[in-house]
Scaffold this motif. Structure first.
Motif, short mmCIF file in Angstrom:
data_model
loop_
_atom_site.label_atom_id
_atom_site.label_comp_id
_atom_site.label_asym_id
_atom_site.label_seq_id
_atom_site.Cartn_x
_atom_site.Cartn_y
_atom_site.Cartn_z
N CYS A 1 4.19 -7.02 -4.61
CA CYS A 1 5.33 -7.44 -5.42
C CYS A 1 4.89 -8.19 -6.68
O CYS A 1 5.35 -7.90 -7.80
CB CYS A 1 6.27 -8.31 -4.60
SG CYS A 1 7.03 -7.46 -3.19
N LEU B 1 11.21 -7.41 -8.04
CA LEU B 1 10.34 -7.90 -6.96
C LEU B 1 9.38 -8.97 -7.47
O LEU B 1 9.13 -9.97 -6.79
CB LEU B 1 9.56 -6.74 -6.34
CG LEU B 1 10.37 -5.72 -5.53
CD1 LEU B 1 9.48 -4.55 -5.10
CD2 LEU B 1 10.98 -6.38 -4.30
N ALA C 1 10.44 -12.07 -5.25
CA ALA C 1 9.75 -12.03 -3.95
C ALA C 1 8.85 -13.26 -3.81
O ALA C 1 8.05 -13.57 -4.70
CB ALA C 1 8.93 -10.75 -3.83
N VAL D 1 12.70 -11.92 0.16
CA VAL D 1 13.46 -11.45 -0.99
C VAL D 1 14.94 -11.66 -0.70
O VAL D 1 15.45 -11.19 0.33
CB VAL D 1 13.18 -9.95 -1.27
CG1 VAL D 1 13.94 -9.51 -2.53
CG2 VAL D 1 11.70 -9.69 -1.43
#
Length: 583
Positions: free
Chosen positions: A274, A304, A308, A317
């Motif tokens: 990510c 992401l 993330a 997430v």
């Protein structure tokens, strides 16, 4: 001084032909009785001038013919053979000029003596005397070493190598590994050889996993061949092998069967996937770039990277803990299917059909990439492919991976290595990248993240010390800018249809025809210093090319990096607390 008094550099083998045009660039020589010339022989002659020093003209034999002189009809051959019709056999050889010294371009005089070039004269004819740093590549047809100018390999004046030929016959990978061995062991890099690195992607079987094992089939004749080239016959002394984890194995055991020691697993954590925006490399097929859903790919990757967060080996997430690649894919698809969150992930201007196309491709990647992108293995455990912290030769085994996974590994690894060199900002130490099936990763048509990285290497790698040694069955299907940026072009056995392509225009007609018949180990090498490609044979590998040939490896190569890992590194361990559970 007359031609008869010319003390040539070797035996006189004939005279310049007077029945065919002689030009400064090509001429024919009649072969003297009792002598012969074969393709690739090196010859030299001299042209006397009335008002200045003589001109020495050297060249390579590019065609040879023989005919009956005195015969008029095809059937005369039978009468000549019976002795009832007088005639004689005459051989002639076409010479393509390689060097004129001094550079006064005049044709040789018909009748001038032609000598076989030997010793220093051969070196001058092939420009070896002008090469300050020479890399031995193999033996010429005359049994004498043939060299490559290191300036056109290491980036000083050029870089990159393109090797073409039929799979399994042209020995492309074998030549690439021999070239690396010669670069590292010939002394041409001087003190830089210690720090120079090689990154080899192994895509076929496990043949390249034993580079550090001596070849048990090595005999005295082969050792003598290496000695002629100024090399010691032996295995690569410093090799590290990486392989993907086995499918369904939660311990991350390397997926190899023949080599049981000195192999380490490579993978990427969900957090790395990510944070480093690796999602585009999941869609690394050139066909993907022709689709509209690439907009969704980059939008999701950016989301992401922004949201993330690392969480116990996996990522979190939107407040959801994700522990595997499958979990991540399912979460992304779920968010894209939700009308309220779709715009945040894919952008407001993207249609539902495009989003669904992206989702279908992403779901299809779960099976191929699940074992490479992990949330269940130790984050502190060494798992990254990093040549600066690895051995001199790093082998990345891909042969057990499906096509999509191979593309992902190649793309992400090359991206990280090239970025590392960019940050260093210096060309040294050199990094040689050996990649087979180049036409798959950088096809002529279309675009993809991998192709962009390879183009970057081809066009800017020279200044950063990244040298691409690319191999492919068909150079005509590889991106033109990669082929044209390769200073060294090598051809093994070719397919007839491929040999007719314009990409092989540097081969003289006779060499194009010979490339259809070339046996394994025979290569035609074109380099900027020499106007004619040189035919050579490189020696049998001194390192094992399969497990059946592998001798005992040096003890220092039998340990893997996992042997030096902290045994108390556990899943999700960030700071290494004292009460961590042993892994």
């Amino acid at each position: 001084m007359t031609d008869d008094e010319f003390d040539g550099p070797g035996e006189g083998v004939g005279r310049v032909l007077g029945t065919a045009d002689a030009t400064p660039l090509t001429f024919w020589t009649a072969v003297a009785p009792g002598s012969y010339l074969q393709l690739d022989d090196v010859v030299v002659t001299r042209r006397e001038l009335p008002d200045r020093e003589p001109v020495t003209i050297a060249g390579v034999v590019t065609q040879v013919r023989a005919r009956h002189e005195g015969a008029q009809f095809d059937s005369d051959v039978f009468a000549i053979a019976d002795g009832t019709l007088p005639a004689m056999v005459q051989e002639a050889a076409e010479i393509t000029t390689t060097r004129v010294d001094p550079e006064l371009y005049v044709p040789p005089t018909p009748g001038a003596v032609v000598h076989r070039a030997e010793g220093a004269a051969r070196d001058r004819a092939l420009h070896f005397d002008r090469m300050e740093r020479r890399i031995p590549m193999g033996m010429g047809r005359d049994g004498v070493p043939v060299y490559l100018n290191a300036d056109f390999l290491d980036g000083s004046r050029g870089a990159h190598v393109s090797i073409s030929g039929i799979s399994g016959v042209a020995t492309k990978t074998s030549f690439a590994t021999f070239l690396l061995y010669s670069v590292f062991r010939s002394g041409v890099l001087g003190g830089d050889a210690v720090n120079a690195k090689a990154l080899i992607f192994n895509v076929k079987g496990e043949d390249l996993l034993f580079l550090d094992h001596p070849n048990t089939r090595l005999d005295d004749a082969t050792r003598a061949g290496y000695a002629k080239l100024g090399l010691d016959a032996g295995a690569f002394p410093d090799v590290r092998v990486y392989a993907p984890p086995r499918t369904g194995d939660s311990s991350g055991t390397p997926d190899v069967s023949s080599r049981l020691t000195g192999v380490d697993s490579f993978y990427w954590t969900l957090s790395e996937f990510c944070a480093d925006r690796l999602l585009p490399y999941v869609f690394a097929d050139a066909d993907d770039e022709r689709q509209q859903y690439t907009m969704v790919v980059h939008s999701v990757a950016a989301h992401l990277a922004r949201y993330a967060q690392p969480a116990d080996g996996g990522v979190s997430v939107d407040g959801v803990r994700l522990g595997s690649y499958t979990d991540l894919v399912d979460h992304i698809v779920e968010q894209l299917n939700d009308d309220e969150t779709r715009g945040d992930w894919a952008g407001s201007a993207v249609g539902l059909g495009t989003v669904n196309a992206f989702a279908r491709r992403l779901i299809g990647s779960k099976k191929d990439l699940g074992r490479l992108i992990r949330g269940d293995l130790a984050t502190r455990r060494p798992h990254s492919i990093n040549t600066t912290e690895s051995a001199q030769v790093t082998v990345v085994d891909l042969h057990n991976l499906p096509d999509r996974a191979q593309r992902f590994v190649v793309g992400v690894t090359l991206k990280s290595e090239f970025e590392r060199k960019e940050k260093a900002g210096t060309a040294k130490p050199l990094l040689f990248v050996v990649l087979d099936e180049l036409n798959k990763y950088a096809p002529r048509e279309g675009s993809s993240p991998i192709k962009e990285v390879l183009l970057d290497i081809a066009e800017r790698g020279r200044s950063l010390g990244v040298i691409l040694i690319g191999a492919q069955q068909t150079a005509s299907e590889v991106e033109r800018r990669i082929v044209t940026n390769s200073a060294i072009r090598v051809v093994g056995r070719l397919d007839p249809a491929e040999a007719s392509r314009p990409e092989y225009g540097f081969l003289p007609p006779a060499q194009r025809q010979r490339a259809l018949l070339a046996k394994p180990g025979t290569m035609f090498v074109n380099q900027p210093d020499i106007p004619v490609p040189l035919c050579l044979e490189f020696p049998f590998p001194a390192w094992a090319t399969r497990v059946s040939e592998a001798g005992r490896a040096p003890s220092e190569t039998l340990r893997s990096i996992t042997g030096t890992v902290d045994p108390f590194a556990v899943v999700g361990s960030g700071g290494g607390a004292d009460d961590d559970i042993p892994f």
